[in-house]
Design a protein around this motif. Structure first.
Motif, PDB file in Angstrom:
ATOM      1  N   ALA A 401      11.244   1.668  -5.392  1.00  0.00           N
ATOM      2  CA  ALA A 401      12.625   1.231  -5.145  1.00  0.00           C
ATOM      3  C   ALA A 401      12.761   0.471  -3.827  1.00  0.00           C
ATOM      4  N   ILE A 402      11.867   0.753  -2.871  1.00  0.00           N
ATOM      5  CA  ILE A 402      12.047   0.087  -1.567  1.00  0.00           C
ATOM      6  C   ILE A 402      10.954  -0.951  -1.271  1.00  0.00           C
ATOM      7  N   LEU A 403       9.835  -0.897  -2.032  1.00  0.00           N
ATOM      8  CA  LEU A 403       8.756  -1.861  -1.770  1.00  0.00           C
ATOM      9  C   LEU A 403       8.458  -2.753  -2.965  1.00  0.00           C
ATOM     10  N   GLY A 404       9.027  -2.417  -4.118  1.00  0.00           N
ATOM     11  CA  GLY A 404       8.694  -3.157  -5.335  1.00  0.00           C
ATOM     12  C   GLY A 404       7.383  -2.630  -5.910  1.00  0.00           C
ATOM     13  N   LEU A 405       7.065  -3.053  -7.140  1.00  0.00           N
ATOM     14  CA  LEU A 405       5.892  -2.506  -7.833  1.00  0.00           C
ATOM     15  C   LEU A 405       4.588  -2.897  -7.139  1.00  0.00           C
ATOM     16  N   ARG A 406       4.475  -4.208  -6.795  1.00  0.00           N
ATOM     17  CA  ARG A 406       3.219  -4.679  -6.194  1.00  0.00           C
ATOM     18  C   ARG A 406       2.983  -3.985  -4.848  1.00  0.00           C
ATOM     19  N   GLY A 407       4.031  -3.918  -4.031  1.00  0.00           N
ATOM     20  CA  GLY A 407       3.914  -3.275  -2.718  1.00  0.00           C
ATOM     21  C   GLY A 407       3.494  -1.818  -2.863  1.00  0.00           C
ATOM     22  N   THR A 408       4.024  -1.141  -3.879  1.00  0.00           N
ATOM     23  CA  THR A 408       3.711   0.282  -4.078  1.00  0.00           C
ATOM     24  C   THR A 408       2.247   0.456  -4.479  1.00  0.00           C
ATOM     25  N   ILE A 409       1.777  -0.418  -5.370  1.00  0.00           N
ATOM     26  CA  ILE A 409       0.378  -0.308  -5.810  1.00  0.00           C
ATOM     27  C   ILE A 409      -0.563  -0.545  -4.619  1.00  0.00           C
ATOM     28  N   VAL A 410      -0.267  -1.579  -3.825  1.00  0.00           N
ATOM     29  CA  VAL A 410      -1.124  -1.885  -2.660  1.00  0.00           C
ATOM     30  C   VAL A 410      -1.117  -0.703  -1.691  1.00  0.00           C
ATOM     31  N   LEU A 411       0.056  -0.172  -1.435  1.00  0.00           N
ATOM     32  CA  LEU A 411       0.174   0.951  -0.491  1.00  0.00           C
ATOM     33  C   LEU A 411      -0.582   2.179  -1.001  1.00  0.00           C
ATOM     34  N   ALA A 412      -0.420   2.479  -2.294  1.00  0.00           N
ATOM     35  CA  ALA A 412      -1.084   3.665  -2.865  1.00  0.00           C
ATOM     36  C   ALA A 412      -2.602   3.510  -2.764  1.00  0.00           C
ATOM     37  N   LEU A 413      -3.099   2.295  -3.047  1.00  0.00           N
ATOM     38  CA  LEU A 413      -4.549   2.065  -2.968  1.00  0.00           C
ATOM     39  C   LEU A 413      -5.042   2.187  -1.529  1.00  0.00           C
ATOM     40  N   ALA A 414      -4.261   1.586  -0.620  1.00  0.00           N
ATOM     41  CA  ALA A 414      -4.649   1.627   0.797  1.00  0.00           C
ATOM     42  C   ALA A 414      -4.731   3.076   1.274  1.00  0.00           C
ATOM     43  N   ARG A 415      -3.749   3.888   0.872  1.00  0.00           N
ATOM     44  CA  ARG A 415      -3.718   5.298   1.298  1.00  0.00           C
ATOM     45  C   ARG A 415      -4.922   6.053   0.740  1.00  0.00           C
ATOM     46  N   LEU A 416      -5.233   5.751  -0.520  1.00  0.00           N
ATOM     47  CA  LEU A 416      -6.363   6.412  -1.177  1.00  0.00           C
ATOM     48  C   LEU A 416      -7.671   6.101  -0.430  1.00  0.00           C
ATOM     49  N   LEU A 417      -7.842   4.821  -0.111  1.00  0.00           N
ATOM     50  CA  LEU A 417      -9.072   4.419   0.584  1.00  0.00           C
ATOM     51  C   LEU A 417      -9.116   5.022   1.980  1.00  0.00           C
ATOM     52  N   GLN A 418      -7.989   5.017   2.656  1.00  0.00           N
ATOM     53  CA  GLN A 418      -7.923   5.592   4.005  1.00  0.00           C
ATOM     54  C   GLN A 418      -8.339   7.063   3.975  1.00  0.00           C
ATOM     55  N   ARG A 419      -7.851   7.789   2.962  1.00  0.00           N
ATOM     56  CA  ARG A 419      -8.180   9.216   2.836  1.00  0.00           C
ATOM     57  C   ARG A 419      -9.658   9.423   2.587  1.00  0.00           C
ATOM     58  N   ARG A 420     -10.223   8.515   1.783  1.00  0.00           N
ATOM     59  CA  ARG A 420     -11.661   8.609   1.508  1.00  0.00           C
ATOM     60  C   ARG A 420     -12.472   8.586   2.789  1.00  0.00           C
ATOM     61  N   VAL A 421     -12.010   7.740   3.743  1.00  0.00           N
ATOM     62  CA  VAL A 421     -12.760   7.563   4.980  1.00  0.00           C
ATOM     63  C   VAL A 421     -12.400   8.646   5.997  1.00  0.00           C
ATOM     64  N   SER A 422     -11.098   8.838   6.236  1.00  0.00           N
ATOM     65  CA  SER A 422     -10.766   9.733   7.348  1.00  0.00           C
ATOM     66  C   SER A 422     -10.454  11.161   6.910  1.00  0.00           C
ATOM     67  N   GLY A 423     -10.494  11.433   5.613  1.00  0.00           N
ATOM     68  CA  GLY A 423     -10.266  12.806   5.167  1.00  0.00           C
ATOM     69  C   GLY A 423      -8.793  13.063   4.949  1.00  0.00           C
ATOM     70  N   ARG A 424      -8.498  14.227   4.354  1.00  0.00           N
ATOM     71  CA  ARG A 424      -7.116  14.508   3.967  1.00  0.00           C
ATOM     72  C   ARG A 424      -6.293  15.114   5.101  1.00  0.00           C
ATOM     73  N   LEU A 425      -6.999  15.739   6.046  1.00  0.00           N
ATOM     74  CA  LEU A 425      -6.250  16.464   7.079  1.00  0.00           C
ATOM     75  C   LEU A 425      -6.257  15.706   8.394  1.00  0.00           C
ATOM     76  N   LYS A 426      -5.078  15.577   8.991  1.00  0.00           N
ATOM     77  CA  LYS A 426      -4.966  14.920  10.294  1.00  0.00           C
ATOM     78  C   LYS A 426      -5.173  15.987  11.361  1.00  0.00           C
ATOM     79  N   LEU A 427      -6.186  15.800  12.191  1.00  0.00           N
ATOM     80  CA  LEU A 427      -6.492  16.838  13.177  1.00  0.00           C
ATOM     81  C   LEU A 427      -6.333  16.340  14.607  1.00  0.00           C
ATOM     82  N   HIS A 428      -5.559  15.280  14.780  1.00  0.00           N
ATOM     83  CA  HIS A 428      -5.331  14.767  16.135  1.00  0.00           C
ATOM     84  C   HIS A 428      -3.906  14.255  16.231  1.00  0.00           C
TER      85      HIS A 428
END
Ligand SMILES: Cc1cc2nc3c(=O)[nH]c(=O)nc-3n(C[C@H](O)[C@H](O)[C@H](O)COP(=O)(O)OP(=O)(O)OC[C@H]3O[C@@H](n4cnc5c(N)ncnc54)[C@H](O)[C@@H]3O)c2cc1C
Length: 428
Positions: A401-428
């Protein structure tokens, strides 16, 4: 300067409304006609605050700047906290914006409007419980959740190095917020333990205390049973029928005795700020603005939506304070306001809340809930991974609703990849 439409509060409902209106009005008219005001410079979808609190979601990554969203969706945005509202004079006052050291960045201002939408949400309801406001953590804003996360990290570190090697958390209130927070804390602890040396592993004791006879009291019994069984299976102590009578620094007092706790979280109910009473509009006991079935407040040209609005539903009940209600009300008001901007009379069709059911997250791969409707108009029970995916779908829907479909897909993918690298838990 006069603004055609001022939306106060860019949360689950207000931000969706501003984005929808801006996109409809377009690059030229949108920023001219629609102004969003929020006290925070960035938006985090409130139903994710328990994840921010546990550290399984990074608010700095999750947060979206209003100024960027405004540019993208063609609405105007100004930062500021509304501290006074004059519905008949059609103006509002924004508090001065101050720097970290207290110096004034922007002095107190006044805005004038033709139509206003109040979408300021709710805060916590302590039900007058002594000590609750002083000693318990709340999850009202992203800043609260971030502060809690830093406190939690310090507590984790302390427990890892202490002789006793245990940490106790008491959560007051077993609605969706309390239950989801308990599950998320368990996950955060489990991830952290994996990375610790055996000598530093510590126990996390979570107690959820609920005054009602069952947890998730607003949802069907089957969901309550399933969620309680799941929490207990994972070691959470669930106490129902246990009203908390007072909160002290390191314990809860209840009719059945004391519950010692290193960290106390209050998730027992919501209430709008008392300052709403000064806004010259009718409010109910919970300080919510009373609206009719067209979301109109007691003053002309002033509407309210979401948690801050007391909107009639069925059987004398109010529309529940949920993100899905705020979302539906934003869709309804979009039509009303567009019609008004065209100089036409809005439709007579009232707002009707459609309950699509409720989903509760019980960690990364688990959820439980019910879906309403379907072909037979019945309620369906869902659980496990499917329920969790559907739960995540609600978050994606908000982003859409706030980013549109394309923006949401890009964001979801970016978050997924980020998690792959830095892990699920923020420790800092
Ligand atoms: C931990 C948690 C989990 C939840 N889980 C779910 C869930 O699973 N499903 C569900 O449907 N609901 C859930 N909810 C409830 C849901 O978050 C709310 O119903 C929803 O966010 C309400 O939307 P809103 O737009 O009315 O208000 P909000 O989203 O609270 O937004 C209010 C906005 O107004 C701004 N604001 C407030 N006062 C002022 C002021 N004076 N001046 C300027 N700006 C102001 C705030 O900064 C904020 O941006 C959850 C809530 C919490 C806390």
């Amino acid at each position: 300067m006069d603004h055609e439409i001022v939306i106060i509060g860019g949360g689950a409902g207000g931000l969706e409304l501003a984005s929808r209106l801006g996109r409809k009005l377009g690059r030229r008219d949108g920023p001219e006609k629609v102004l969003l005001v929020d006290r925070s410079p960035y938006h985090v979808w409130k139903p994710t605050l328990h994840e921010v609190a546990a550290g399984t979601l990074d608010a700095r990554q999750e947060g979206l700047s209003y100024a960027i969203l405004a540019r993208r969706n063609h609405f105007g945005y100004t930062p500021g906290e509304v501290v006074a509202f004059d519905p008949l004079g059609k103006r509002l006052t924004l508090a001065a914006i101050r720097d970290d050291d207290g110096s004034v960045v922007v002095p107190q201002r006044e805005l004038r409007f033709r139509h206003a939408v109040l979408a300021t949400g709710c805060g916590s309801n302590f039900f007058g419980t002594p000590g609750a406001a002083e000693h318990a953590w709340v999850l009202e804003r992203a800043e609260d959740a971030e502060r809690f996360q830093r406190h939690l990290l310090a507590a984790f570190t302390r427990a890892a190095f202490a002789d006793e090697r245990s940490l106790s958390v008491a959560i007051v209130g077993a609605g969706a917020t309390g239950v989801e927070l308990a599950a998320e804390l368990l996950e955060a602890h489990a991830i952290l333990q994996d990375g610790l040396h055996a000598d530093q592993r510590f126990r996390l004791d979570i107690t959820v205390v609920e005054a009602a006879p069952r947890i998730l009291a607003g949802l069907p019994e089957k969901i309550s049973r399933q969620a309680q069984a799941e929490l207990e299976h994972r070691g959470v102590r669930v106490l129902v029928g246990t009203p908390v009578t007072a909160v002290e620094k390191d314990r809860l007092l209840t009719g059945n005795g004391e519950i010692p706790a290193d960290i106390i979280v209050w998730a027992a109910g919501i209430q709008a700020p008392a300052s709403n009473r000064e806004f010259g509009l009718d409010v109910n006991r919970a300080n919510q603005f009373v609206v009719d079935d067209h979301l109109r407040t007691s003053a002309p040209d002033v509407y309210a939506l979401g948690d801050c609005a007391a909107c009639p539903w069925i059987d004398g009940r109010l529309v529940p304070a949920r993100a899905q209600a705020a979302h539906q009300q934003a869709t309804y008001l979009e039509r009303t306001l567009l019609t008004l901007l065209r100089g036409q009379a809005p439709s007579d069709k009232p707002f009707e809340f459609r309950d699509f059911g409720s989903l509760v997250s019980l960690g990364e791969h688990r959820g439980v809930g019910n879906l309403m409707g379907g072909l037979l108009g019945r309620s369906f029970f869902v659980e496990g991974l499917i329920a969790k995916w559907m739960y995540m779908g609600l978050h994606l829907d908000h982003h859409r609703a706030i980013l549109g479909l394309r923006g949401t897909i890009v964001l979801a993918l970016a978050r997924l990849l980020q998690r792959r690298v830095s892990g699920r838990l923020k420790l800092h």
